[in-house]
Design an enzyme around this catalytic site. Sequence first.
Site, PDB file in Angstrom:
ATOM      1  N   HIS A   9       0.832  -1.209   0.000  1.00  0.00           N
ATOM      2  CA  HIS A   9       0.000   0.000   0.000  1.00  0.00           C
ATOM      3  C   HIS A   9       0.866   1.258   0.000  1.00  0.00           C
ATOM      4  O   HIS A   9       1.561   1.542   0.967  1.00  0.00           O
ATOM      5  CB  HIS A   9      -0.895  -0.038   1.247  1.00  0.00           C
ATOM      6  CG  HIS A   9      -1.850   1.102   1.354  1.00  0.00           C
ATOM      7  ND1 HIS A   9      -1.754   2.067   2.334  1.00  0.00           N
ATOM      8  CD2 HIS A   9      -2.939   1.414   0.609  1.00  0.00           C
ATOM      9  CE1 HIS A   9      -2.741   2.922   2.194  1.00  0.00           C
ATOM     10  NE2 HIS A   9      -3.478   2.563   1.158  1.00  0.00           N
ATOM     11  N   HIS A  51      -1.119  10.309  -3.211  1.00  0.00           N
ATOM     12  CA  HIS A  51      -2.382   9.772  -2.703  1.00  0.00           C
ATOM     13  C   HIS A  51      -3.580  10.673  -2.926  1.00  0.00           C
ATOM     14  O   HIS A  51      -4.712  10.205  -3.009  1.00  0.00           O
ATOM     15  CB  HIS A  51      -2.265   9.446  -1.207  1.00  0.00           C
ATOM     16  CG  HIS A  51      -3.510   8.833  -0.660  1.00  0.00           C
ATOM     17  ND1 HIS A  51      -4.387   9.514   0.152  1.00  0.00           N
ATOM     18  CD2 HIS A  51      -4.056   7.609  -0.847  1.00  0.00           C
ATOM     19  CE1 HIS A  51      -5.405   8.730   0.453  1.00  0.00           C
ATOM     20  NE2 HIS A  51      -5.236   7.570  -0.140  1.00  0.00           N
TER      21      HIS A  51
END
Length: 301
Positions: A9, A51
Amino acid sequence: MQKKIVIAHRGASGYLPEHTMEAKAMAHTMNPDYIEQDLVLSKDNIPIVIHDIYLDDVTNVAEKFPEKKREDERFYVIDFTFEDLQKLNVTERFNPKTGEQIYPNRFPKGKGNFNLHSLQQEIELIQGLNVSKGKNIGIYPEIKNPEFHHQNGKDIAKITLDILSTYGYKTKSDKCMFQCFDAKELERVRKEFKSDLFLVQLIEFPEETKQLKHFTSYADGLGPWYKQILDKKVAGKWQFTPLVKEAHKLGLQVHPYTFRADQLDEFFSFEEMIQVLLFEANVDGGFTDFPDKMLAYLTKY
């Protein structure tokens, strides 16, 4: 037992600032199945690996380009050219209002020399390491906030798919899973662009779980927040919502987010979290900031 998929991640983000090339290279050495890329377009239409559509919680943009702040006090990736973005330093995630680091025991904020990079640069890193190490680690891109991009005259889905195709990611067998929270846009990827990639519908809210049947008309997998899988504990044992079983009945793989060893909430240990979700709830894999820890548990198991 089927193999559980481990997704790094934002790279090895438990150890190095998220979505930096260093975090991706470190993740690759841990041998996950996939490494994730979140994508936002620059002013000149380069997919940047970051992100959010914002810059001010992971870079020094407020110091470097104070004049670029919008009325809402935020700095947007889309307002900067790729050349300008590369002048910024990336740091561990922090609260832009208070300056406090979000995960206090991770890589110290403001230290090191990390930069932003493009999707193309990251693919070349991962594919290059695959060659030099004899691996076949996949990529797991997510297009962020496509509606925001449309409002700004940009088609992030088309631009990203074209790049993926150029680098050989075209079908379900090409070690690329493509994800998005926007159901309308992910359906567009399948039906308008006729993409044959493995598509994963990300979900965040309880009402979205009622749309599983519709998701199967274009998606191959489901990416829920892990708390949507947990129900309650009875006599010390976790009970689960019907989400995983229903998704599996419909042929959808389930990859929940996010397994964090330093944010356990309901669990006593990271090992318990892995055991409960991957084996007792029987999800197919998971997004983790600590791919080495998840892989170590799976190897031992």
